[in-house]
Write a protein that holds these residues in place. Structure first.
Motif, short mmCIF file in Angstrom:
data_model
loop_
_atom_site.label_atom_id
_atom_site.label_comp_id
_atom_site.label_asym_id
_atom_site.label_seq_id
_atom_site.Cartn_x
_atom_site.Cartn_y
_atom_site.Cartn_z
N ALA A 64 2.63 1.43 5.91
CA ALA A 64 1.79 1.07 7.06
C ALA A 64 2.03 -0.37 7.48
CB ALA A 64 0.32 1.30 6.72
N ILE A 65 2.14 -1.27 6.51
CA ILE A 65 2.41 -2.68 6.82
C ILE A 65 3.77 -2.81 7.49
CG2 ILE A 65 2.89 -4.96 5.82
CD1 ILE A 65 0.70 -4.31 3.70
N GLU A 66 4.77 -2.12 6.95
CA GLU A 66 6.11 -2.18 7.51
C GLU A 66 6.11 -1.72 8.98
OE1 GLU A 66 10.23 -0.07 6.25
OE2 GLU A 66 9.15 -1.15 4.65
N ALA A 67 5.42 -0.64 9.26
CA ALA A 67 5.36 -0.13 10.64
C ALA A 67 4.67 -1.14 11.57
CB ALA A 67 4.61 1.21 10.67
N GLU A 68 3.59 -1.74 11.11
CA GLU A 68 2.87 -2.72 11.94
C GLU A 68 3.68 -3.99 12.15
OE1 GLU A 68 -0.06 -2.64 13.75
OE2 GLU A 68 0.15 -0.51 13.31
N MET A 69 4.36 -4.44 11.10
CA MET A 69 5.18 -5.66 11.24
C MET A 69 6.32 -5.40 12.22
SD MET A 69 3.76 -8.06 9.45
CE MET A 69 4.91 -9.35 8.99
N GLN A 70 6.95 -4.24 12.15
CA GLN A 70 8.02 -3.91 13.10
C GLN A 70 7.47 -3.81 14.51
OE1 GLN A 70 9.92 -0.40 11.53
NE2 GLN A 70 11.05 -1.57 9.99
N VAL A 156 -5.81 14.06 0.31
CA VAL A 156 -4.45 13.55 0.32
C VAL A 156 -3.83 13.60 1.71
CG1 VAL A 156 -2.12 13.95 -0.59
CG2 VAL A 156 -4.08 14.12 -2.10
N ASN A 157 -4.15 14.65 2.46
CA ASN A 157 -3.58 14.81 3.79
C ASN A 157 -4.10 13.78 4.79
OD1 ASN A 157 -2.08 17.11 2.99
ND2 ASN A 157 -3.93 18.34 3.20
N LYS A 158 -5.22 13.15 4.48
CA LYS A 158 -5.82 12.17 5.40
C LYS A 158 -5.61 10.73 4.94
CE LYS A 158 -9.37 15.39 6.90
NZ LYS A 158 -10.78 15.71 6.93
N LYS A 159 -5.10 10.53 3.72
CA LYS A 159 -4.97 9.18 3.17
C LYS A 159 -4.06 8.29 4.00
CE LYS A 159 -6.08 9.31 -1.69
NZ LYS A 159 -5.61 8.99 -3.03
N GLN A 160 -2.86 8.76 4.34
CA GLN A 160 -1.93 7.92 5.09
C GLN A 160 -2.50 7.54 6.45
OE1 GLN A 160 1.34 6.73 3.89
NE2 GLN A 160 0.70 5.30 5.48
N LYS A 161 -3.14 8.48 7.11
CA LYS A 161 -3.73 8.19 8.42
C LYS A 161 -4.82 7.11 8.28
CE LYS A 161 -6.13 10.29 12.29
NZ LYS A 161 -6.81 11.45 12.82
N ARG A 162 -5.66 7.22 7.26
CA ARG A 162 -6.74 6.25 7.05
C ARG A 162 -6.16 4.88 6.70
NH1 ARG A 162 -11.28 4.59 8.91
NH2 ARG A 162 -12.76 3.88 7.37
N ASN A 164 -3.19 3.76 7.51
CA ASN A 164 -2.57 3.24 8.74
C ASN A 164 -3.62 2.58 9.62
OD1 ASN A 164 -0.17 4.31 7.86
ND2 ASN A 164 -0.14 5.98 9.34
N GLU A 165 -4.77 3.23 9.73
CA GLU A 165 -5.86 2.69 10.56
C GLU A 165 -6.36 1.35 10.00
OE1 GLU A 165 -10.44 3.88 11.83
OE2 GLU A 165 -9.22 5.34 10.75
N GLU A 169 -5.87 -2.31 11.90
CA GLU A 169 -7.04 -3.15 12.26
C GLU A 169 -6.91 -4.55 11.66
OE1 GLU A 169 -10.29 -2.28 13.70
OE2 GLU A 169 -9.60 -0.31 14.37
N ILE A 170 -6.41 -4.63 10.43
CA ILE A 170 -6.26 -5.96 9.79
C ILE A 170 -5.20 -6.77 10.53
CG2 ILE A 170 -5.49 -7.19 7.71
CD1 ILE A 170 -6.61 -4.79 6.08
N LEU A 171 -4.03 -6.19 10.73
CA LEU A 171 -2.92 -6.93 11.34
C LEU A 171 -3.09 -7.15 12.84
CD1 LEU A 171 0.12 -5.65 9.27
CD2 LEU A 171 -0.98 -7.89 9.18
N GLU A 172 -4.09 -6.52 13.41
CA GLU A 172 -4.43 -6.80 14.82
C GLU A 172 -4.85 -8.27 14.97
OE1 GLU A 172 -8.00 -5.31 17.48
OE2 GLU A 172 -6.59 -3.68 17.02
#
Length: 180
Positions: A64-70, A156-162, A164-165, A169-172
Motif C-alpha cells: 500500500a505504501i509503495e502504491a501511494e508513493m508511486q 482476509v478478503n477485506k484486509k488489503q482494502k482496509r 490501502n485506505e 489517508e495517512i500519506l494524504e
C-alpha cells in the motif's frame, strides 16, 4: 411497538458501520526541511522488521505504501532520498450498548403481560495505529511522520482494502502544507 424496538437496533448498526469506516489521521514534520528535494525512496528494513505484526500484514502495508508513493511521483531506488519505516500498535475495544427501553410484552404464567427490560449488545473491535516514518536517507533523521488509527478488518478478503485506505489517508498529509 415494533418500531420502538427496531429503531435502536438500526441506530446501533449505523453507528457501528460509520465508526468502522473512519480513519483518524495526524502528522508531524521538521519545519526546516525542504520536502521538494525528495524524489526517491526505499524501505528501511531494520525499522520494518521491528513492527510487531504478521509478515503477511507487513507485506500488505508495504504494498500500500509503495502504491501511494508511486502515485505521488516517487521512484523506488537503491540510492534513495527517503527511507520509509513503519511502527504499529493494536488495541481491542469492547463496547457495551445498553438499550434500557422498557415495554409491554406477552409472557407465560398467571399474568400473561409482563414489564420487560431492555437488552445489551456487546461489540468487540480491534483498532490499530499505523505510524509511517519518512527518514532523510543522507542525514538519517526523521523528517515526517504520519499516524492513522482505525478499526481493523478481520476478514482476509477485506484486509488489503482496509490497509490501502488507512495508508492512503495517512500519506494524504504528505508533503505537509507549510504555512509561513
Amino acid at each position: 411497538m415494533k418500531v420502538l424496538k427496531i429503531t435502536p437496533v438500526l441506530l446501533l448498526l449505523t453507528i457501528l458501520v460509520t465508526s468502522c469506516s473512519s480513519v483518524r489521521v495526524a502528522s508531524d514534520y521538521d519545519r526546516e526541511v525542504n520536502f521538494n528535494q525528495y524524489e526517491s525512496y526505499a524501505f528501511f528494513k531494520p525499522g520494518i522488521d521491528k513492527a510487531e505484526i504478521s509478515d503477511l500484514d507487513k507485506k500488505r502495508i508495504l504494498r500500500a505504501i509503495e502504491a501511494e508513493m508511486q502515485r505521488k511521483g516517487f521512484t523506488k531506488s537503491e540510492d534513495p532520498d527517503l527511507l520509509v519505516s513503519i511502527f504499529t500498535k493494536t488495541n481491542e475495544n469492547i463496547n457495551i450498548y445498553q438499550n434500557n427501553m422498557m415495554g409491554w410484552g406477552y409472557g407465560w404464567g398467571w399474568h400473561p403481560w409482563y414489564w420487560g427490560s431492555g437488552f445489551n449488545t456487546v461489540n468487540r473491535t480491534s483498532e490499530g495505529t499505523l505510524y509511517i516514518d519518512l527518514i532523510d536517507a543522507e542525514g538519517k533523521e526523521l523528517v515526517w511522520q504520519g499516524m492513522g488509527t482505525a478499526a481493523l478488518a478481520n476478514d482476509v478478503n477485506k484486509k488489503q482494502k482496509r490497509i490501502n485506505e488507512i495508508v492512503s489517508e495517512i500519506l494524504e498529509k504528505y508533503p505537509p502544507e507549510i504555512k509561513n
